[in-house]
Motif scaffolding. Structure first.
Motif, short mmCIF file in Angstrom:
data_model
loop_
_atom_site.label_atom_id
_atom_site.label_comp_id
_atom_site.label_asym_id
_atom_site.label_seq_id
_atom_site.Cartn_x
_atom_site.Cartn_y
_atom_site.Cartn_z
N TYR A 161 30.14 -50.33 -21.27
CA TYR A 161 29.06 -49.75 -22.07
C TYR A 161 27.76 -50.51 -21.79
O TYR A 161 27.32 -51.32 -22.60
CB TYR A 161 29.41 -49.81 -23.56
N PRO A 162 27.15 -50.26 -20.65
CA PRO A 162 25.90 -50.96 -20.33
C PRO A 162 24.79 -50.60 -21.31
O PRO A 162 24.75 -49.48 -21.84
CB PRO A 162 25.58 -50.48 -18.91
N LEU A 163 23.90 -51.56 -21.55
CA LEU A 163 22.79 -51.36 -22.48
C LEU A 163 21.49 -51.71 -21.75
O LEU A 163 20.86 -52.73 -22.02
CB LEU A 163 22.97 -52.23 -23.72
N ASP A 164 21.09 -50.85 -20.85
CA ASP A 164 19.94 -51.14 -20.00
C ASP A 164 18.63 -51.23 -20.79
O ASP A 164 17.80 -52.11 -20.53
CB ASP A 164 19.81 -50.07 -18.91
N ALA A 165 18.44 -50.35 -21.76
CA ALA A 165 17.20 -50.38 -22.54
C ALA A 165 17.14 -51.58 -23.48
O ALA A 165 16.07 -51.91 -24.00
CB ALA A 165 17.05 -49.08 -23.33
#
Length: 356
Positions: free
Chosen positions: A61-65
């Protein structure tokens, strides 16, 4: 690694006072719209996919923002004040499961969630399931409404998410371990060196299945210019009941009382009133935590309810060998009892029998 103790006052961002921070919002991180939107979308996806909490990873679950958010949390814990409060989640709009998923996802990006009880639960609760008081030796601090003394938990990081606040009271209180040390050094320089010596801590009362009655750790560590604290006088005093533990000297008893007195002095702690959706991240080695006593609403569904995470955060923080309880936590871990809750929809529901 330099472990020579220099008994000089310690400066830096971890040496804060509550009365100086209370009038500012510098310790509060307000989510941007992009950060909040990403967290809420990820939380909904997490609930829909329903992964096992023990095996899911941050990479799933990447959280780029939220890169800036995660970096600021890490910076404040590792090299800043030792804590940060995140505000701006709209948890009342989407319920406990999505809220808990967001909380857990943030935790995965900041460390490795640890089991918190004999069931192996990696997401636990702070909620009054009992009317016991802390005068009762069987009371669980997380499951009563009494005021708690300042202490450190059995992890690198402890985090709390507020789902619902109390009717009255229940403020989260933090105090700087660095400031307490500086005050002890100023008032009683003769006692300060004892903080860096080994103390016996009651392991059995923290974990009935512990492989020994006690473990040993200093209260303070100062290595390579990094100061750390691990505190909780109650666990030192109860360790005195075991015959194999050396009796505390008068100087050590005086020091423990002085430590607790300073921690509670007006002006030193910072009290924060949690709002629904607030998330507090705290490095156990930088600040101690407690809470004020509180009153609940009469309706069970409106009780004060916080979710709690314990994280390992292995970022190479220099500390003396064997410092704190986290270093031995897990070394002799037993197989968890059946009944653990490892799916988010189950995990956000407290076990009402726990703490009775």
């Amino acid at each position: 690694m330099s472990t020579t103790v220099d008994l000089s006052p310690i400066s830096g961002p971890s040496a804060w006072r509550g009365d100086e921070l209370a009038g500012s919002t510098e310790w509060i991180y307000r989510l941007s719209d992009a950060e909040r939107d990403e967290l809420e979308a990820a939380g909904r996806r997490f609930v829909a996919e329903d992964p096992d909490l023990r095996t899911v990873t941050a990479a799933d679950y990447p959280l780029d923002a939220c890169t800036g958010l995660i970096e600021e949390c890490a910076q404040q814990m590792d090299a800043g004040r030792g804590f940060i409060l995140i505000r701006g989640l709209r948890t009342e709009e989407y319920g406990d499961a999505v809220a808990g998923a967001i909380f857990y996802l943030m935790g995965l990006h900041l460390g490795a969630p640890m089991p918190q009880n004999q069931y192996g639960d990696v997401l636990d609760h702070v909620i009054a399931t009992s009317n016991k008081t802390m005068d009762d030796p069987t009371a669980l601090p997380s499951r009563v409404r009494d005021r708690l003394p300042f202490h450190s938990d059995s992890s690198d990081v402890v985090a709390l998410m507020c789902l619902r606040g109390a009717r009255a009271g229940g403020a989260s209180s933090l105090v700087s371990g660095t400031t307490i040390y500086n005050e002890i050094l100023r008032r009683r320089p003769d006692l300060a060196p004892l903080l860096f010596e080994e103390w016996h801590w009651d392991w059995r009362r923290q974990d009935p299945d512990a492989p020994a009655n006690t473990y040993r750790s200093p209260i303070c560590s100062y290595v390579d210019g990094v100061f750390s604290t691990y505190a909780g006088a109650q666990m030192i005093f109860t360790a005195q009941e075991y015959p194999e533990v050396p009796q505390l000297t008068e100087a050590r008893i005086e020091l423990l009382h002085l430590f607790d007195e300073i921690a509670q002095e007006p002006g030193l702690p910072l009290d924060m009133d949690f709002q629904p959706g607030d998330v507090q991240w705290l490095l156990n080695y930088a600040a101690l935590h407690s809470r004020t006593s509180y009153d609940d609403y009469p309706e069970p569904e409106r009780r004060r309810h916080l979710l709690r995470l314990w994280l390992r955060r292995e970022v190479g923080r220099p500390m003396v060998p064997g410092f704190g309880k986290n270093v031995i936590n897990g070394a002799d871990a037993k197989e968890p009892l059946p009944g653990g809750r490892f799916r988010i929809a189950d995990a956000v529901v407290p076990n009402e029998d726990w703490g009775l």
